[in-house]
Write an enzyme that holds these catalytic residues in place. Structure first.
Site, PDB file in Angstrom:
ATOM      1  N   LYS A  65     -36.974 -15.399  34.376  1.00 23.70           N
ATOM      2  CA  LYS A  65     -35.619 -15.873  34.071  1.00 23.70           C
ATOM      3  C   LYS A  65     -34.638 -15.260  35.073  1.00 23.70           C
ATOM      4  O   LYS A  65     -34.768 -14.082  35.436  1.00 23.70           O
ATOM      5  CB  LYS A  65     -35.261 -15.473  32.636  1.00 23.70           C
ATOM      6  CG  LYS A  65     -33.940 -16.055  32.138  1.00 23.70           C
ATOM      7  CD  LYS A  65     -33.710 -15.702  30.666  1.00 23.70           C
ATOM      8  CE  LYS A  65     -32.435 -16.317  30.126  1.00 23.70           C
ATOM      9  NZ  LYS A  65     -32.195 -16.003  28.691  1.00 23.70           N
ATOM     10  N   SER A 140     -31.285 -19.793  25.606  1.00 21.68           N
ATOM     11  CA  SER A 140     -30.895 -19.965  26.978  1.00 21.68           C
ATOM     12  C   SER A 140     -32.051 -19.900  27.985  1.00 21.68           C
ATOM     13  O   SER A 140     -31.862 -20.280  29.143  1.00 21.68           O
ATOM     14  CB  SER A 140     -29.870 -18.890  27.343  1.00 21.68           C
ATOM     15  OG  SER A 140     -30.454 -17.610  27.262  1.00 21.68           O
ATOM     16  N   SER A 164     -32.789 -16.658  22.383  1.00 23.31           N
ATOM     17  CA  SER A 164     -33.024 -17.371  23.646  1.00 23.31           C
ATOM     18  C   SER A 164     -34.456 -17.419  24.150  1.00 23.31           C
ATOM     19  O   SER A 164     -34.746 -18.158  25.080  1.00 23.31           O
ATOM     20  CB  SER A 164     -32.134 -16.800  24.740  1.00 23.31           C
ATOM     21  OG  SER A 164     -30.847 -17.343  24.594  1.00 23.31           O
TER      22      SER A 164
HETATM   23  N1  GLN Z   1     -27.515 -19.121  21.609  1.00 24.31           N
HETATM   24  C1  GLN Z   1     -27.153 -17.741  21.509  1.00 24.31           C
HETATM   25  C2  GLN Z   1     -25.898 -17.474  22.286  1.00 24.31           C
HETATM   26  O1  GLN Z   1     -25.431 -18.375  22.938  1.00 24.31           O
HETATM   27  C3  GLN Z   1     -28.271 -16.863  21.972  1.00 24.31           C
HETATM   28  C4  GLN Z   1     -28.337 -16.690  23.434  1.00 24.31           C
HETATM   29  C5  GLN Z   1     -29.365 -15.698  23.861  1.00 24.31           C
HETATM   30  O2  GLN Z   1     -30.246 -15.297  23.095  1.00 24.31           O
HETATM   31  N2  GLN Z   1     -29.218 -15.257  25.108  1.00 24.31           N
HETATM   32  O3  GLN Z   1     -25.369 -16.406  22.260  1.00 24.31           O
END
Ligand code: GLN
Length: 471
Positions: A65, A140, A164
């Site tokens: 990532k 994400s 994410s």
């Molecule tokens: N969807 C969540 C957010 O936008 C989790 C994102 C993540 O785990 N990086 O904060």
């Protein structure tokens, strides 16, 4: 999808260079916009050097990532503000991977600074879900899960601040783990909300995910929240759940839950029951406050963590020099996307004098109550089972213009980050050709029990053997 054992066999039959070069070909032919940077130049040479390497991942390609620092490979967090930034050092997990013989083939698409649930906030355009390119891959870490589902690479790393790793694993029909807070060093992970996040392994099956986890877990003195974990997680790859007690929290089956998801998750609980486990309902009464607490805490931490992007030290520069104040505001205005700006503003507001008690400190108190919910529920049970996401993958563009609706999709993943417990998502069904994810949560530092439960489920079902048709 590709497994690690297939990859190791292919390396034996030909060479690591051959396997890595085929992997690069697949990545370059990808129709899903999974990668931001392909590490093409150095990769064959590095693969050649793994000849005779005895590490568990010798010659195995892995994709990372783009919020995890990789020495010499551009790292952007999918943001314009970090365009062209090349880290001078490796994250702890990258050092570990290299020591194990793995080959870093490139950097994966993601929501900008990991803020999102659909990989649509990336400056580099959205990643598409290989099961249906009209739908999102989740986020994400959307690039990480989609590249595994598309069979481009056997292993990937994501990060999980509020779901994410698990959300894209669920939407793309692959296996992803959010470890206990502290088990994997965050050294070199570019922070979004540091008290919530962990790097997590993603693979096409539980054994490969565990093998990768085993390589990257472990103590690192450069991360003050890092702790020594278990010596060997692969010992938990045991096909046996006899005597295991599963808790099913009814709060995770609330409004908006898709019927097919609900049925698949209950079928999975009953499958585990057939295999010798027992189950009981448990109560986690503070779950309904988790989303509000999560977003207050995550945005507050983000507003502080992202203050370092000042146009002086990394990435984007202005064409002409200005005074510091103009440079700072111009760079941030041009460099950050809409969602990142929204969160910095809301987080700054929540932390400001007069409001801090009302929002931030209150959210911290709720966080404690949620942690206590987990401790109570896991007293009489070994694991908790629930849907990872309330629905299968939604359509591209469907939720992105309505932030609150998008945030609500995280309802079943954020409590885990607030409490710090480990949780895995693995495929447990399909609805209209789209995968459904099963979430298995456990006690702090008890990854072994969730791995054993996931492995047993996988060995006795065939969801993980399905792959999207990728032409
Ligand atoms: N969807 C969540 C957010 O936008 C989790 C994102 C993540 O785990 N990086 O904060």
């Amino acid at each position: 999808m590709i497994t690690v054992s297939q990859t190791l066999e292919a390396i034996q039959d030909s060479s690591a260079e051959e396997v890595v070069s085929q992997c690069i070909d697949r990545i370059e032919a990808s129709k899903f916009n999974t990668f931001i940077t392909v590490a093409k130049e150095s990769v064959l040479e590095v693969a050649g050097e793994t000849e005779g390497h005895t590490g568990p991942l010798a010659g195995v390609p892995i994709a990372i990532k783009d919020n995890i620092s990789t020495k010499g490979i551009q790292t952007t967090c999918a943001s314009r503000i970090l365009g062209g930034y090349v880290p001078p050092y490796d994250a702890h997990v990258i050092e570990r991977l290299k020591a194990a013989g793995a080959i870093i083939v490139g950097k994966l698409n993601m929501d900008e600074f990991a803020m999102g649930t659909s990989t649509e906030t990336s400056h580099y355009g959205p990643t598409l879900n290989p099961w249906n390119t009209e739908t999102v891959p989740g986020g994400s870490s959307g690039g990480s899960a989609a590249t595994i589902a598309a069979g481009e690479v056997p292993l990937a790393l994501g990060s999980d601040t509020g779901g994410s790793v698990r959300c894209p694993a669920s939407f793309c029909g692959v296996v992803g783990l959010k470890p206990t807070y502290g088990v994997i060093s965050r050294y070199g992970l570019i922070s979004y909300a540091n008290s919530l996040e962990q790097i997590g392994p993603i693979a096409s099956n539980v054994a490969d995910m565990t093998l990768l986890f085993n390589v990257i877990a472990g103590h690192d003195q450069r991360d003050s929240t890092s702790v020594p974990g278990e010596k060997d997680y692969t010992k938990a790859l045991v096909d046996d759940v006899k005597g295991l007690t599963i808790g099913v929290p009814k709060e995770y089956f609330g409004d908006g839950l898709d019927q097919a998801v609900e049925k698949s998750v209950w079928d999975s609980v009953h499958r585990l029951e057939d295999l010798g486990a027992s189950w009981q309902e448990v109560e986690m009464p503070h779950t309904k406050y988790a989303l509000a607490a999560y977003y207050v805490i995550a945005m507050s931490e983000a507003s502080s963590n992202l203050a370092r992007f000042d146009g002086m030290r990394y990435g984007l520069r202005l064409e002409k020099d200005h005074d510091w104040h103009t440079t700072y505001s111009e760079i941030r205005a041009q460099g950050f996307g809409e969602e990142v700006k929204r969160r910095i503003l809301l987080g700054t507001y929540a932390l400001s004098a007069g409001y801090m008690d009302k929002y931030y400190l209150k959210a911290l108190k709720v966080r404690t109550l949620i942690k206590q919910d987990f401790e109570r529920a896991l007293k009489s049970t070994d694991v908790l089972i629930a849907p990872t996401m309330p629905t299968p993958a939604f359509k591209l563009g469907e939720k992105i213009s309505d932030p609150l609706t998008l945030y609500m999709a995280d309802v079943n993943t954020v409590p885990v980050n607030l409490s710090g417990v480990p949780s895995v998502s693995l495929p447990c069904g399909f609805s209209d050709g789209l995968p459904i994810g099963l979430q298995i949560m456990g006690k702090h530092f008890d990854e072994k029990t969730i791995i054993r439960t996931a492995y047993t489920f996988e060995q006795n079902t065939n969801f993980h053997t399905k792959a999207p048709e990728v032409v």
